[in-house]
Design a protein around this motif. Structure first.
Motif, PDB file in Angstrom:
ATOM      1  N   ALA A   8       0.829  -1.205   0.000  1.00 19.59           N
ATOM      2  CA  ALA A   8       0.000   0.000   0.000  1.00 19.59           C
ATOM      3  C   ALA A   8       0.857   1.246   0.000  1.00 19.59           C
ATOM      4  O   ALA A   8       0.566   2.222  -0.687  1.00 19.59           O
ATOM      5  CB  ALA A   8      -0.911   0.007   1.231  1.00 19.59           C
ATOM      6  N   GLY A  12       0.929   3.871  -2.933  1.00 20.21           N
ATOM      7  CA  GLY A  12       0.592   5.249  -2.597  1.00 20.21           C
ATOM      8  C   GLY A  12       1.677   6.200  -3.036  1.00 20.21           C
ATOM      9  O   GLY A  12       1.410   7.296  -3.538  1.00 20.21           O
ATOM     10  N   SER A  82      -4.784   8.196  -0.588  1.00 16.96           N
ATOM     11  CA  SER A  82      -4.839   7.321   0.582  1.00 16.96           C
ATOM     12  C   SER A  82      -4.002   7.886   1.716  1.00 16.96           C
ATOM     13  O   SER A  82      -3.199   8.805   1.529  1.00 16.96           O
ATOM     14  CB  SER A  82      -4.318   5.923   0.225  1.00 16.96           C
ATOM     15  OG  SER A  82      -2.924   5.975  -0.043  1.00 16.96           O
ATOM     16  N   TYR A  83      -4.204   7.328   2.913  1.00 12.66           N
ATOM     17  CA  TYR A  83      -3.383   7.696   4.064  1.00 12.66           C
ATOM     18  C   TYR A  83      -1.895   7.489   3.756  1.00 12.66           C
ATOM     19  O   TYR A  83      -1.050   8.311   4.092  1.00 12.66           O
ATOM     20  CB  TYR A  83      -3.743   6.839   5.284  1.00 12.66           C
ATOM     21  CG  TYR A  83      -5.110   7.080   5.866  1.00 12.66           C
ATOM     22  CD1 TYR A  83      -5.359   8.175   6.685  1.00 12.66           C
ATOM     23  CD2 TYR A  83      -6.154   6.203   5.616  1.00 12.66           C
ATOM     24  CE1 TYR A  83      -6.609   8.389   7.241  1.00 12.66           C
ATOM     25  CE2 TYR A  83      -7.408   6.411   6.171  1.00 12.66           C
ATOM     26  CZ  TYR A  83      -7.632   7.504   6.980  1.00 12.66           C
ATOM     27  OH  TYR A  83      -8.869   7.713   7.521  1.00 12.66           O
ATOM     28  N   SER A  84      -1.575   6.354   3.134  1.00  8.32           N
ATOM     29  CA  SER A  84      -0.191   6.036   2.827  1.00  8.32           C
ATOM     30  C   SER A  84       0.416   7.073   1.892  1.00  8.32           C
ATOM     31  O   SER A  84       1.583   7.446   2.031  1.00  8.32           O
ATOM     32  CB  SER A  84      -0.103   4.651   2.181  1.00  8.32           C
ATOM     33  OG  SER A  84      -0.661   3.666   3.019  1.00  8.32           O
ATOM     34  N   ASP A 154      -8.507   1.334   4.483  1.00  4.94           N
ATOM     35  CA  ASP A 154      -7.182   1.616   3.925  1.00  4.94           C
ATOM     36  C   ASP A 154      -6.149   0.931   4.811  1.00  4.94           C
ATOM     37  O   ASP A 154      -6.296   0.924   6.027  1.00  4.94           O
ATOM     38  CB  ASP A 154      -6.947   3.136   3.916  1.00  4.94           C
ATOM     39  CG  ASP A 154      -5.620   3.530   3.296  1.00  4.94           C
ATOM     40  OD1 ASP A 154      -4.588   3.385   3.985  1.00  4.94           O
ATOM     41  OD2 ASP A 154      -5.603   3.988   2.146  1.00  4.94           O
ATOM     42  N   SER A 157      -5.044   3.041   7.783  1.00  2.00           N
ATOM     43  CA  SER A 157      -6.089   3.735   8.541  1.00  2.00           C
ATOM     44  C   SER A 157      -6.182   3.177   9.956  1.00  2.00           C
ATOM     45  O   SER A 157      -6.243   1.961  10.154  1.00  2.00           O
ATOM     46  CB  SER A 157      -7.439   3.577   7.842  1.00  2.00           C
ATOM     47  OG  SER A 157      -8.496   4.010   8.666  1.00  2.00           O
ATOM     48  N   TYR A 161      -8.637   0.088   9.706  1.00  2.00           N
ATOM     49  CA  TYR A 161      -7.833  -1.113   9.486  1.00  2.00           C
ATOM     50  C   TYR A 161      -7.109  -1.602  10.737  1.00  2.00           C
ATOM     51  O   TYR A 161      -7.358  -2.707  11.218  1.00  2.00           O
ATOM     52  CB  TYR A 161      -6.810  -0.898   8.359  1.00  2.00           C
ATOM     53  CG  TYR A 161      -5.979  -2.137   8.094  1.00  2.00           C
ATOM     54  CD1 TYR A 161      -6.586  -3.324   7.681  1.00  2.00           C
ATOM     55  CD2 TYR A 161      -4.609  -2.138   8.287  1.00  2.00           C
ATOM     56  CE1 TYR A 161      -5.831  -4.475   7.455  1.00  2.00           C
ATOM     57  CE2 TYR A 161      -3.840  -3.279   8.064  1.00  2.00           C
ATOM     58  CZ  TYR A 161      -4.456  -4.446   7.653  1.00  2.00           C
ATOM     59  OH  TYR A 161      -3.721  -5.580   7.435  1.00  2.00           O
ATOM     60  N   MET A 183      -9.877  -4.545   0.779  1.00  2.00           N
ATOM     61  CA  MET A 183      -9.411  -3.171   0.960  1.00  2.00           C
ATOM     62  C   MET A 183     -10.199  -2.288   0.004  1.00  2.00           C
ATOM     63  O   MET A 183      -9.954  -2.288  -1.197  1.00  2.00           O
ATOM     64  CB  MET A 183      -7.907  -3.067   0.695  1.00  2.00           C
ATOM     65  CG  MET A 183      -7.061  -3.731   1.750  1.00  2.00           C
ATOM     66  SD  MET A 183      -7.289  -2.961   3.382  1.00  2.00           S
ATOM     67  CE  MET A 183      -6.392  -4.138   4.398  1.00  2.00           C
ATOM     68  N   GLY A 185     -10.528   1.122  -0.097  1.00  2.00           N
ATOM     69  CA  GLY A 185      -9.968   2.400  -0.509  1.00  2.00           C
ATOM     70  C   GLY A 185     -10.539   3.595   0.222  1.00  2.00           C
ATOM     71  O   GLY A 185     -10.130   4.730  -0.017  1.00  2.00           O
ATOM     72  N   GLY A 186     -11.484   3.372   1.139  1.00  2.00           N
ATOM     73  CA  GLY A 186     -12.056   4.483   1.902  1.00  2.00           C
ATOM     74  C   GLY A 186     -13.233   4.012   2.728  1.00  2.00           C
ATOM     75  O   GLY A 186     -13.877   3.012   2.398  1.00  2.00           O
TER      76      GLY A 186
END
Length: 311
Positions: A8, A12, A82-84, A154, A157, A161, A183, A185-186
């Motif tokens: 991820a 990302g 994404s967070y990553s 994510d 997250s 997650y 996963m 994605g949000g």
């Protein structure tokens, strides 16, 4: 699980370089991004999309205006996927700041290339919940089987997650053995997967069920459409504003002074979801030490997720 997180972050990173290349080039040309060119400083803010309506007034827009007012600097927003990707954007100096919950913040800080500028301690309440449709045959985690598909937001997250993974681990359930992971994605995409039958369970933040019946694209359910089959433990850190170690000292000082003023009770209406993530009456910690994030590493270890192993 380590493989999922590493993939991820790599994905990302690749996505974000495309998203940020034009703004980075502009910063290099006029010196605004680095603070070395003599021009007016620009605070580059990596954000995540909060909804699907491009015409909607989102909390991040209000946040931009308030940061500009408090710092006297222009704020440039860049949506990343994404967070990553937010972490990698800040880590590589393409962006200056981003807002993160506890686990991705711990992951970012562990690189030594990202700082937590300001952090808010968490409350002693569940952070995550795992939802099913009301007519689902699943009544508890005991009913989960290898055929059960669980949607996560994510891989980086906290509420979507890491905390649910720990929760499921504590219930004796491991991914790819006792259930299948999706996963999405949000958080909103997890709800769509649940709604459309692509997932049997959606693990998410406890803030979302309260949005039922409000017509929000973030939680497209009416009261009674969903129910929880499990809740997580609390988190030591609720939310942080992460910063690049390569930003100028002038920019850093301005943000350290502005962020606590912006994230105040008086601005709750404008901040929306961001304000909901900050515990009421809890004072922020300015430039928190790495030790405050250690509990996340410990929780991750219990769930066999090594968030400190980032290359």
């Amino acid at each position: 699980m380590r493989v999922h997180a590493a993939l991820a972050l790599a994905a990302g990173s690749a996505l974000l370089f495309t998203a940020c290349s034009s703004s980075s080039a502009a910063d290099t040309a006029d010196g605004a991004g680095s603070g070395d060119g003599g021009g007016t400083e620009v605070i580059r803010f990596a954000t995540l999309p909060l909804g699907d309506d491009p015409n909607a007034v989102t909390p991040v827009d209000a946040l931009k205006d308030m940061i500009e007012a408090e710092t006297g600097m222009e704020v440039e927003l860049t949506d990343v996927p994404s967070y990553s990707a937010v972490i990698e954007a800040i880590r590589n100096g393409h962006e200056d700041i981003g807002i993160m919950s506890g686990f991705p913040s711990a992951l970012a800080v562990s690189t030594g290339e990202v700082d937590s500028l300001v952090a808010w301690p968490g409350e002693d309440e569940p952070v995550s919940t795992c939802l099913v449709l009301d007519d689902s045959p699943l009544k508890s985690f005991e009913d989960v089987s290898s055929d059960t598909v669980i949607a996560f937001a994510d891989p980086a997250s906290s509420s979507g997650y890491f905390m649910p993974t720990h929760m499921l681990h504590e219930a004796g359930l491991e991914a790819d053995e006792d259930y299948s992971s999706l996963m999405s994605g949000g958080h909103d995409r997890s709800f769509l997967a649940l709604q459309n039958g692509q997932a049997d369970v959606a693990c998410t933040s406890t803030i979302f069920p309260a949005m039922a019946g409000q017509g929000s694209p973030l939680f497209p359910f009416e009261p009674g459409d969903t129910r929880s089959i499990g809740e997580s433990i609390s988190m030591p850190i609720a939310i942080t504003v992460l910063g690049s170690t390569s930003m100028s000292q002038e920019k850093r000082a301005a943000l350290l002074e502005a962020i606590p003023k912006v994230f105040s009770a008086e601005n709750a209406d404008q901040l929306g979801v961001y304000a909901e993530a900050i515990p009421v009456g809890v004072e922020p910690i300015i430039e928190p030490g790495d030790e405050l994030f250690q509990p996340f590493v410990d929780i991750a270890a219990i769930a066999d997720v090594d968030i400190s192993d980032l290359e």
